[in-house]
Write a protein that holds these residues in place. Structure first.
Motif, PDB file in Angstrom:
ATOM      1  N   GLU A  59      62.374  -1.009 -20.355  1.00  0.00           N
ATOM      2  CA  GLU A  59      61.801  -0.112 -21.363  1.00  0.00           C
ATOM      3  C   GLU A  59      60.952  -0.849 -22.397  1.00  0.00           C
ATOM      4  N   GLY A  60      59.852  -1.407 -21.942  1.00  0.00           N
ATOM      5  CA  GLY A  60      58.937  -2.100 -22.845  1.00  0.00           C
ATOM      6  C   GLY A  60      58.913  -3.603 -22.675  1.00  0.00           C
ATOM      7  N   GLU A  61      59.767  -4.144 -21.810  1.00  0.00           N
ATOM      8  CA  GLU A  61      59.812  -5.599 -21.599  1.00  0.00           C
ATOM      9  C   GLU A  61      58.845  -6.065 -20.515  1.00  0.00           C
ATOM     10  N   LEU A  62      58.236  -5.129 -19.768  1.00  0.00           N
ATOM     11  CA  LEU A  62      57.331  -5.519 -18.695  1.00  0.00           C
ATOM     12  C   LEU A  62      56.132  -6.267 -19.271  1.00  0.00           C
ATOM     13  N   TYR A  63      55.859  -7.454 -18.736  1.00  0.00           N
ATOM     14  CA  TYR A  63      54.768  -8.296 -19.222  1.00  0.00           C
ATOM     15  C   TYR A  63      54.268  -9.123 -18.041  1.00  0.00           C
ATOM     16  N   ALA A  64      53.532  -8.452 -17.158  1.00  0.00           N
ATOM     17  CA  ALA A  64      53.085  -9.102 -15.927  1.00  0.00           C
ATOM     18  C   ALA A  64      52.083 -10.208 -16.229  1.00  0.00           C
ATOM     19  N   GLN A  65      52.249 -11.355 -15.574  1.00  0.00           N
ATOM     20  CA  GLN A  65      51.338 -12.484 -15.735  1.00  0.00           C
ATOM     21  C   GLN A  65      51.190 -13.237 -14.420  1.00  0.00           C
ATOM     22  N   VAL A  66      49.994 -13.737 -14.187  1.00  0.00           N
ATOM     23  CA  VAL A  66      49.754 -14.730 -13.145  1.00  0.00           C
ATOM     24  C   VAL A  66      49.552 -16.055 -13.858  1.00  0.00           C
ATOM     25  N   ILE A  67      50.235 -17.080 -13.420  1.00  0.00           N
ATOM     26  CA  ILE A  67      50.211 -18.383 -14.082  1.00  0.00           C
ATOM     27  C   ILE A  67      49.696 -19.436 -13.102  1.00  0.00           C
ATOM     28  N   ASP A  68      48.679 -20.163 -13.519  1.00  0.00           N
ATOM     29  CA  ASP A  68      48.178 -21.298 -12.752  1.00  0.00           C
ATOM     30  C   ASP A  68      48.765 -22.562 -13.379  1.00  0.00           C
ATOM     31  N   PRO A  69      49.896 -23.064 -12.843  1.00  0.00           N
ATOM     32  CA  PRO A  69      50.569 -24.200 -13.491  1.00  0.00           C
ATOM     33  C   PRO A  69      49.776 -25.496 -13.381  1.00  0.00           C
ATOM     34  N   ALA A  70      48.922 -25.597 -12.364  1.00  0.00           N
ATOM     35  CA  ALA A  70      48.152 -26.832 -12.200  1.00  0.00           C
ATOM     36  C   ALA A  70      47.080 -26.971 -13.273  1.00  0.00           C
ATOM     37  N   ASN A  71      46.572 -25.839 -13.773  1.00  0.00           N
ATOM     38  CA  ASN A  71      45.516 -25.865 -14.783  1.00  0.00           C
ATOM     39  C   ASN A  71      45.966 -25.268 -16.110  1.00  0.00           C
ATOM     40  N   LEU A  72      47.280 -24.973 -16.236  1.00  0.00           N
ATOM     41  CA  LEU A  72      47.874 -24.458 -17.461  1.00  0.00           C
ATOM     42  C   LEU A  72      47.075 -23.274 -18.012  1.00  0.00           C
ATOM     43  N   THR A  73      46.930 -22.264 -17.174  1.00  0.00           N
ATOM     44  CA  THR A  73      46.177 -21.065 -17.524  1.00  0.00           C
ATOM     45  C   THR A  73      46.973 -19.834 -17.119  1.00  0.00           C
ATOM     46  N   THR A  74      46.955 -18.791 -17.962  1.00  0.00           N
ATOM     47  CA  THR A  74      47.622 -17.539 -17.621  1.00  0.00           C
ATOM     48  C   THR A  74      46.591 -16.414 -17.511  1.00  0.00           C
ATOM     49  N   TYR A  75      46.929 -15.423 -16.705  1.00  0.00           N
ATOM     50  CA  TYR A  75      46.074 -14.261 -16.483  1.00  0.00           C
ATOM     51  C   TYR A  75      46.915 -13.006 -16.701  1.00  0.00           C
ATOM     52  N   ARG A  76      46.483 -12.157 -17.654  1.00  0.00           N
ATOM     53  CA  ARG A  76      47.177 -10.897 -17.924  1.00  0.00           C
ATOM     54  C   ARG A  76      46.370  -9.736 -17.358  1.00  0.00           C
ATOM     55  N   PRO A  77      47.011  -8.592 -17.153  1.00  0.00           N
ATOM     56  CA  PRO A  77      46.316  -7.458 -16.527  1.00  0.00           C
ATOM     57  C   PRO A  77      45.103  -6.981 -17.306  1.00  0.00           C
ATOM     58  N   ALA A  78      44.110  -6.499 -16.575  1.00  0.00           N
ATOM     59  CA  ALA A  78      42.924  -5.916 -17.183  1.00  0.00           C
ATOM     60  C   ALA A  78      43.305  -4.644 -17.923  1.00  0.00           C
ATOM     61  N   ASN A  79      42.709  -4.464 -19.125  1.00  0.00           N
ATOM     62  CA  ASN A  79      42.958  -3.255 -19.905  1.00  0.00           C
ATOM     63  C   ASN A  79      44.445  -2.947 -19.988  1.00  0.00           C
ATOM     64  N   TYR A  80      45.208  -3.893 -20.474  1.00  0.00           N
ATOM     65  CA  TYR A  80      46.679  -3.815 -20.397  1.00  0.00           C
ATOM     66  C   TYR A  80      47.238  -2.582 -21.087  1.00  0.00           C
ATOM     67  N   VAL A  81      46.580  -2.082 -22.135  1.00  0.00           N
ATOM     68  CA  VAL A  81      47.117  -0.946 -22.879  1.00  0.00           C
ATOM     69  C   VAL A  81      47.060   0.333 -22.054  1.00  0.00           C
ATOM     70  N   PHE A  82      46.044   0.474 -21.212  1.00  0.00           N
ATOM     71  CA  PHE A  82      45.886   1.679 -20.421  1.00  0.00           C
ATOM     72  C   PHE A  82      46.382   1.440 -18.999  1.00  0.00           C
ATOM     73  N   LEU A  83      46.495   2.513 -18.223  1.00  0.00           N
ATOM     74  CA  LEU A  83      47.161   2.408 -16.923  1.00  0.00           C
ATOM     75  C   LEU A  83      46.205   2.529 -15.743  1.00  0.00           C
ATOM     76  N   GLU A  84      44.890   2.536 -15.983  1.00  0.00           N
ATOM     77  CA  GLU A  84      43.976   2.754 -14.880  1.00  0.00           C
ATOM     78  C   GLU A  84      43.918   1.574 -13.909  1.00  0.00           C
ATOM     79  N   TRP A  85      44.350   0.401 -14.373  1.00  0.00           N
ATOM     80  CA  TRP A  85      44.317  -0.776 -13.516  1.00  0.00           C
ATOM     81  C   TRP A  85      45.726  -1.186 -13.087  1.00  0.00           C
ATOM     82  N   GLU A  86      46.665  -0.299 -13.246  1.00  0.00           N
ATOM     83  CA  GLU A  86      48.011  -0.623 -12.794  1.00  0.00           C
ATOM     84  C   GLU A  86      48.803   0.663 -12.580  1.00  0.00           C
ATOM     85  N   THR A  87      49.917   0.539 -11.891  1.00  0.00           N
ATOM     86  CA  THR A  87      50.767   1.683 -11.613  1.00  0.00           C
ATOM     87  C   THR A  87      51.289   2.312 -12.905  1.00  0.00           C
ATOM     88  N   ASP A  88      51.381   3.636 -12.930  1.00  0.00           N
ATOM     89  CA  ASP A  88      51.974   4.338 -14.060  1.00  0.00           C
ATOM     90  C   ASP A  88      53.475   4.071 -14.041  1.00  0.00           C
TER      91      ASP A  88
END
Length: 375
Positions: free
Chosen positions: A298-327
């Motif tokens: 209930e609000g803890e979902l925080y999807a990330q892709v992590i590139d550990p070799a280059n110390l970079t994280t990627y968060r979902p596009a338009n995270y506030v809205f749901l058009e780029w992810e499942t409702d």
């Protein structure tokens, strides 16, 4: 209330939004679905992105959302974060290191890549300077636990600095959750907690007079449009490449068991698709239906892709809205029946074969998840 048929269809599908690519589109030849296709997949819309071709200007306008009269377009801006943010004001320099990229969950052990990056950052500190190393955590767990973790993480970073720069005077402290950078409230609480988990390096550099901020946030790379797969498809349990049994971290289902599996990360054009399969193992909802929102705390979902070799994280596009992810609220399932969560992030900037993937910060990270290009 959703009907059983509607719920099960939602549970078998990912987000149905059309993705608008940031690169040049190449129209594709559409192959209309046949009667046999319809018979094999009753009740499933087999319209593909191939049928749509290159989006027109009017289609792009229609893909914008309006909230309070302000149009909001889908964007990847600000979704890629490097390990450090460097801020200068006058002669003071503050380097903020993201703990999520330096350390595993609840750990103070630095990996080799992290140690190398810390050593590189220490090289820019003036000779003989005093360097403050301050550890900070989020507000999850007890004050005592967070205080100890922040101290251990600060000491771990300081140990690397001391080896690389024995001339520096180190002032090492842990602050636990006593000095949060941002409040951990509302829908953005998970993102706020990630910002609060940090180690700060502070020093004075004579001659630095300009006020400036180096965001250390790379820009997403545009790439050619690549057609996608069916808008709706049957969930395939065999697509899972790794799984963990975890517990719901908070909310009504707190402590209930969930099996979480991750699928391959698929790069298509400027974005990469990330898919998780979640299976509730315990009953905690009175009507027997469990949403992705409830299963992830209930609000803890925080999807990330992590590139550990280059110390970079990627968060979902338009995270506030749901058009780029499942409702996450309307997509529901029952005990022992998997449901899929899907989201899109910017394609990895480095040509990597594997990445790490995280869904909820309190759950184990999936390491070494394969990256495939095209499908």
């Amino acid at each position: 209330m959703l009907t059983t048929t509607h719920r099960r269809l939602l549970a078998a599908t990912a987000s149905l939004a059309v993705l608008v690519a940031t690169g040049t589109a190449t129209p594709a030849t559409a192959t209309p679905p046949t009667a046999a296709d319809a018979a094999d997949r009753p009740g499933v819309d087999v319209l593909t992105l191939d049928d749509l071709g290159d989006p027109t200007d009017s289609a792009l306008d229609a893909a914008s959302l309006q909230h309070g009269g302000t149009p909001r377009d889908h964007t990847l801006d600000g979704t890629i974060t490097s390990v450090q943010v460097v801020e200068t004001e006058g002669e003071e320099v503050l380097v903020t290191l993201a703990s999520d990229l330096l350390f595993a969950v609840d750990s103070a052990d630095l990996g080799e890549t992290a140690r190398q990056r810390v050593s590189e950052l220490a090289a820019s500190v003036p000779q003989g300077a005093t360097l403050a190393v301050d550890g900070h955590t989020d507000s999850v767990a007890s004050d005592e636990h967070n205080q100890g973790l922040s101290e251990r993480r600060a000491q771990a970073v300081a140990a690397v600095v001391a080896t690389a720069r024995p001339d520096l005077v180190l002032d090492v402290r842990g602050h636990g959750e006593s000095a949060l950078k941002v409040p951990e409230t509302g829908d953005g609480a998970a993102d706020a907690r990630a910002q609060n988990r940090r180690v700060e390096l502070r020093y004075r550099a004579p001659g630095v007079v300009a006020t400036d901020t180096e965001t250390a946030r790379p820009t997403a790379e545009p790439a050619p449009y690549v057609p996608g797969e069916l808008r709706a498809e049957v969930l395939d349990p065999d697509a899972v490449v790794a799984e963990h049994d975890v517990v719901v971290p908070s909310g009504e289902g707190q402590g209930s068991r969930v099996r979480v599996g991750v699928e391959e990360v698929v790069v298509r054009g400027s974005v990469a698709r990330v898919r998780f399969q979640l299976t509730p193992l315990d009953e905690f909802d009175a009507d027997g239906w469990h949403s992705i929102y409830a299963l992830t705390g209930e609000g803890e979902l925080y999807a990330q892709v992590i590139d550990p070799a280059n110390l970079t994280t990627y968060r979902p596009a338009n995270y506030v809205f749901l058009e780029w992810e499942t409702d996450t609220v309307r997509v529901q399932t029952r005990v022992d029946e998997p449901v899929r969560f899907e989201t899109y992030v910017a394609r990895p900037l480095a040509d990597v074969d594997t990445v790490d993937v995280s869904l909820v910060p309190q759950w184990p990270v999936f390491t070494g998840v394969p990256v495939v290009r095209g499908e």
